[in-house]
Design a protein around this motif. Structure first.
Motif, PDB file in Angstrom:
ATOM      1  N   PHE A 140     -18.176 -14.519 -17.263  1.00  0.00           N
ATOM      2  CA  PHE A 140     -17.050 -15.512 -17.387  1.00  0.00           C
ATOM      3  C   PHE A 140     -17.211 -16.132 -18.770  1.00  0.00           C
TER       4      PHE A 140
ATOM      5  N   VAL B   5     -14.333 -11.863 -16.900  1.00  0.00           N
ATOM      6  CA  VAL B   5     -13.339 -12.494 -17.334  1.00  0.00           C
ATOM      7  C   VAL B   5     -13.581 -13.279 -18.910  1.00  0.00           C
TER       8      VAL B   5
ATOM      9  N   ALA C 272     -12.988 -24.733 -17.305  1.00  0.00           N
ATOM     10  CA  ALA C 272     -12.737 -23.607 -16.988  1.00  0.00           C
ATOM     11  C   ALA C 272     -14.323 -22.865 -16.520  1.00  0.00           C
TER      12      ALA C 272
ATOM     13  N   GLY D  84     -15.728 -24.463 -13.257  1.00  0.00           N
ATOM     14  CA  GLY D  84     -14.643 -23.823 -12.138  1.00  0.00           C
ATOM     15  C   GLY D  84     -15.369 -22.552 -11.799  1.00  0.00           C
ATOM     16  N   ALA D  85     -15.359 -21.904 -12.920  1.00  0.00           N
ATOM     17  CA  ALA D  85     -15.938 -20.142 -12.744  1.00  0.00           C
ATOM     18  C   ALA D  85     -17.241 -20.277 -12.060  1.00  0.00           C
TER      19      ALA D  85
ATOM     20  N   THR E  60     -17.553 -20.343  -8.436  1.00  0.00           N
ATOM     21  CA  THR E  60     -17.167 -19.138  -7.491  1.00  0.00           C
ATOM     22  C   THR E  60     -18.321 -18.084  -7.821  1.00  0.00           C
TER      23      THR E  60
ATOM     24  N   GLY F 209     -17.393 -20.132   2.949  1.00  0.00           N
ATOM     25  CA  GLY F 209     -17.190 -20.772   4.241  1.00  0.00           C
ATOM     26  C   GLY F 209     -18.193 -22.167   4.297  1.00  0.00           C
TER      27      GLY F 209
ATOM     28  N   HIS G  64     -17.658 -24.983   2.730  1.00  0.00           N
ATOM     29  CA  HIS G  64     -16.780 -26.053   2.729  1.00  0.00           C
ATOM     30  C   HIS G  64     -17.252 -27.350   2.051  1.00  0.00           C
ATOM     31  N   THR G  65     -17.688 -26.949   0.946  1.00  0.00           N
ATOM     32  CA  THR G  65     -18.546 -27.953   0.071  1.00  0.00           C
ATOM     33  C   THR G  65     -17.467 -29.004  -0.561  1.00  0.00           C
TER      34      THR G  65
ATOM     35  N   ARG H 228      -9.299 -21.147   5.744  1.00  0.00           N
ATOM     36  CA  ARG H 228      -9.986 -22.432   5.179  1.00  0.00           C
ATOM     37  C   ARG H 228     -11.232 -21.867   4.111  1.00  0.00           C
ATOM     38  N   ASP H 229     -11.940 -20.804   4.649  1.00  0.00           N
ATOM     39  CA  ASP H 229     -12.893 -20.323   3.828  1.00  0.00           C
ATOM     40  C   ASP H 229     -12.574 -19.977   2.561  1.00  0.00           C
ATOM     41  N   ARG H 230     -11.300 -19.298   2.431  1.00  0.00           N
ATOM     42  CA  ARG H 230     -10.905 -18.920   1.120  1.00  0.00           C
ATOM     43  C   ARG H 230      -9.919 -19.648   0.285  1.00  0.00           C
TER      44      ARG H 230
ATOM     45  N   VAL I 234      -9.522 -23.275  -1.970  1.00  0.00           N
ATOM     46  CA  VAL I 234     -10.082 -24.286  -2.902  1.00  0.00           C
ATOM     47  C   VAL I 234      -8.899 -25.416  -3.243  1.00  0.00           C
TER      48      VAL I 234
ATOM     49  N   THR J  80     -12.253 -27.714   3.190  1.00  0.00           N
ATOM     50  CA  THR J  80     -12.468 -26.542   2.548  1.00  0.00           C
ATOM     51  C   THR J  80     -13.551 -26.669   1.379  1.00  0.00           C
ATOM     52  N   ASP J  81     -13.871 -25.870   0.666  1.00  0.00           N
ATOM     53  CA  ASP J  81     -14.457 -25.876  -0.749  1.00  0.00           C
ATOM     54  C   ASP J  81     -13.252 -26.901  -1.546  1.00  0.00           C
ATOM     55  N   SER J  82     -13.841 -27.872  -2.094  1.00  0.00           N
ATOM     56  CA  SER J  82     -13.184 -29.025  -2.863  1.00  0.00           C
ATOM     57  C   SER J  82     -13.868 -29.185  -4.203  1.00  0.00           C
TER      58      SER J  82
ATOM     59  N   THR K 128      -8.176 -23.344 -13.385  1.00  0.00           N
ATOM     60  CA  THR K 128      -7.894 -22.044 -13.901  1.00  0.00           C
ATOM     61  C   THR K 128      -9.236 -21.317 -14.023  1.00  0.00           C
ATOM     62  N   GLY K 129     -10.334 -21.790 -14.175  1.00  0.00           N
ATOM     63  CA  GLY K 129     -11.712 -21.142 -14.091  1.00  0.00           C
ATOM     64  C   GLY K 129     -11.968 -20.777 -12.855  1.00  0.00           C
ATOM     65  N   VAL K 130     -11.732 -21.534 -11.746  1.00  0.00           N
ATOM     66  CA  VAL K 130     -11.936 -20.956 -10.422  1.00  0.00           C
ATOM     67  C   VAL K 130     -10.991 -19.906 -10.204  1.00  0.00           C
TER      68      VAL K 130
ATOM     69  N   LEU L 288      -9.231 -17.542 -12.025  1.00  0.00           N
ATOM     70  CA  LEU L 288      -9.296 -16.548 -12.956  1.00  0.00           C
ATOM     71  C   LEU L 288     -10.719 -15.701 -12.360  1.00  0.00           C
ATOM     72  N   ALA L 289     -11.770 -16.450 -12.331  1.00  0.00           N
ATOM     73  CA  ALA L 289     -13.182 -15.962 -12.063  1.00  0.00           C
ATOM     74  C   ALA L 289     -12.992 -15.362 -10.593  1.00  0.00           C
ATOM     75  N   GLU L 290     -12.124 -15.717  -9.686  1.00  0.00           N
ATOM     76  CA  GLU L 290     -11.790 -15.222  -8.059  1.00  0.00           C
ATOM     77  C   GLU L 290     -10.613 -15.510  -7.943  1.00  0.00           C
TER      78      GLU L 290
ATOM     79  N   LEU M 114      -9.361 -16.210  -4.173  1.00  0.00           N
ATOM     80  CA  LEU M 114      -9.453 -17.548  -3.470  1.00  0.00           C
ATOM     81  C   LEU M 114      -8.022 -18.162  -3.788  1.00  0.00           C
TER      82      LEU M 114
END
Lengths: 368, 262
Positions: free
Chosen positions: A24, A50, A63, A66-67, A70, A217, A219-220, B40-42, B44, B61-63, B76-78, B80-82, B85
């Motif tokens: 990324f 990406v 960004a 954020g990436a 993941t 899963g 949930h952090t 919930r697992d998928r 954010v 969830t993940d937050s 946007t990063g989250v 586009l990377a995945e 989700l």
């Protein structure tokens, strides 16, 4: 196996990042780092990664963070003005223990300064620029080869320590073209996985927690607020804040001996040059020009955390000479650790020190 | 499951003041994701800074609770990377329209596949009631003690012009309509922007003669005008109250979007 290429420094950094597993890249055009983004734009899609050009450098680093959550290895590249814009989110990455790499191809500052000219004026900014106490990792390449090698290393350190790692390059090295040996494969370190059942920010003995990748899963909750091991905000507990900040700093600073990366030449020398980045090339020429003088050299590849113990590799040192493309930023750090004179040789404006300039300083210091 | 299963029970009670609309808006949003059958697992939740931005901290969830104004850039990063989700952003008027304005228009332009819920309470609540870019002309705040002198942003018009695929506005009074709008947003590929007029009795209502929570609900009910009616009045050249809150769906389209799961 390696293959020999003739490559530009910025391109080598991008190639190193891809070899290290970067998938990324978020960036914004800025001289003299833009070629990193351009190469990423071409290559990243072909590797299933990406590339995104964001609206500014603040968004770029956001960004990238954020990436990273993941599970991707993520990077941005910039220079002075863009680096200044990134500082708040660099602090966020430190606080949230997000591994990422920032390439800063340094140019003359302050402000817009000299976009096409070299400098090393951001060495303290990368160390202390975001607000609050922190520790970071910073590497300084002195060749196209090191643009590649140290970018790989930056990723590995960032992943291991879950901390931003900076490739503090400069315009000279970034825009230089020279021979490079591109390895077929590089050593790659991945972030420690999260172990279910533990708390998301519960650290091990190395003070680094396992990484609870989004979407699995766990949930952090990830926040830039002071948080407990669950990741939940706890903002008014003095002991909690104290322990968190000391852990974030300590996990990097206390590893300084183990991760130190420097080169020593002539450890018996009385006059020792300390250098990193482009000025190291002039120092190398000086030493080659005067083989009988036994000039000492400490060349830093990893500048932060500063390897203060490396200074003891020169027991006979009467003086340390520090040529930098700034007004003595690392010289000031050296001064903290030694009792002999530290002589900064500052050169601003973008041109390298010449061997003659360093020879004059050497003669003068030797005669003292 | 019900929407309450999406709440982090160990984080409650929340920090919001009595009478704050944010909890209502959170409930409506969670009811929509639950009705949509999201995992919930998928999923954010992402936010910036402010009262609104505390919402993801209460969702199990993940937050990602980020820096002021930057939520959309992180999201946007989250996404586009995945792209697999699901991403929902909670933001507020200060976070989105002031410090984050540039990210707002560019996220709409990119049409990143996410749902953005803006809790627009017309004020900076967390810092104690300063004027924001959506504070109406003449309204009182701690930094507009003689009445706001700057025109306010129309966030919906901004999102439509910038390219978002789905744009709606409701108020915290319209819980059923809001839930439905969020659900439409979740189903629409591309960026969905839902502005929700939110009541802040502590910092906005108190200064602007809408002190009681019931007064705020009445305010939303009586000032709101459906977009269809508003359009008709305008077309007929009839007068429209200056303080009308135009609610409804403003656009739903299928322009090219980024980050859509294959």
């Amino acid at each position: 196996m390696t293959r020999i290429e003739f490559m530009q420094g910025n391109a080598a950094s991008a190639e190193g990042a891809l070899a290290a597993g970067c998938r990324f890249f978020g960036g914004y055009p800025i001289t003299p780092s833009t070629e990193v983004a351009e190469l990423m734009a071409r290559k990243m899609p072909k590797l299933g990664g990406v590339f995104v050009q964001m609206e500014d450098e603040i968004a770029s680093i956001a960004a990238v963070i954020g990436a990273a959550w993941t599970g991707k290895k993520a990077m941005t590249a910039t220079s002075g003005p863009g680096f200044s814009l990134m500082l708040e989110n660099i602090g966020f990455a430190i606080m949230t223990e997000t591994p990422l790499v920032i390439v800063n191809v340094q140019r003359g500052g302050p402000s817009t300064g000299q976009p096409t000219m070299s400098a090393q004026g951001d060495m303290l900014q990368c160390r202390f620029g975001s607000h609050g106490d922190m520790a970071i990792l910073a590497l300084a390449p002195d060749s196209v080869q090191e643009m590649y090698d140290l970018t790989v290393k930056a990723f590995n350190l960032a992943e291991r320590f879950r901390c931003p790692a900076f490739l503090m390059a400069d315009e000279i090295i970034g825009h230089m073209r020279e021979r490079i040996d591109v390895p077929d494969r590089v050593e790659v370190v991945d972030r420690k996985p999260f172990v279910p059942g533990r708390l998301p920010f519960e650290a091990d003995d190395d003070r680094v927690p396992g990484f609870p990748t989004f979407g699995q899963g766990h949930h952090t909750h990830v926040t830039g607020l002071t948080h407990d091991a669950r990741g939940y905000p706890v903002t008014t507990d003095p002991a909690m804040h104290d322990a968190l900040v000391r852990r974030l700093v300590g996990k990097v600073e206390d590893a300084r001996r183990e991760i130190a990366d420097y080169r020593v030449t002539n450890p018996d020398a009385e006059v020792v040059f300390i250098c990193y980045g482009a000025p190291a090339r002039t120092v190398r020429q000086l030493v080659a020009d005067r083989p009988d003088d036994g000039i000492g050299v400490l060349r830093l590849r990893l500048v932060w955390p500063f390897p203060e113990h490396a200074l003891a590799e020169f027991p006979n040192a009467r003086a340390f000479v520090v040529p930098e493309q700034n007004l003595g930023q690392i010289a000031r750090e050296v001064e903290r650790h030694v009792r002999v004179p530290v002589i900064p040789v500052s050169k601003l404006g973008g041109e390298l020190h010449t061997p003659d300039e360093l020879a004059r300083v050497y003669e003068e210091v030797r005669a003292r | 499951m019900t929407f309450t299963d999406w709440l982090r029970a160990d984080r409650l009670p929340h920090i919001w003041c009595s009478g704050c609309s944010n909890g209502t808006i959170l409930n409506c949003t969670l009811a929509a994701v639950e009705a949509e059958g999201w995992d919930r697992d998928r999923t954010v939740f992402v936010s910036g800074i402010g009262c609104s931005s505390r919402a993801p901290g209460y969702v199990a969830t993940d937050s990602l609770h980020t820096t002021h104004g930057r939520a959309l850039a992180f999201a946007t990063g989250v996404k586009l990377a995945e792209p697999s989700l699901n991403v929902v952003v909670f933001t507020g008027d200060g976070d989105l329209a002031a410090i984050g304005g540039n990210h707002f228009i560019h996220a709409c332009r990119r049409n990143v596949d996410m749902t953005v819920v803006c809790m627009n309470n017309l004020i900076y609540g967390m810092t104690g009631g300063q004027g924001s870019p959506t504070t109406p002309l003449g309204a009182l705040s701690t930094t507009t003690p003689y009445g706001a002198s700057e025109p306010a942003f129309d966030l919906v018009a901004l999102a439509v012009a910038a390219g978002a695929n789905h744009v709606a506005r409701w108020t915290a009074y319209h819980v059923k309509e809001l839930e439905k709008a969020v659900k439409t947003g979740l189903e629409t590929p591309g960026l969905s922007f839902i502005e929700v007029r939110a009541g802040c009795p502590t910092n906005y209502g108190r200064k602007n003669r809408i002190r009681e929570v019931t007064d705020m609900a009445d305010h939303f009910r009586t000032r709101s005008m459906l977009k269809t009616k508003y359009d008709r009045l305008v077309a007929e050249g009839k007068p429209v109250p200056a303080d009308a809150i135009v609610v409804g769906e403003f656009v739903r389209r299928a322009n090219p979007a980024m980050g859509v799961a294959p």
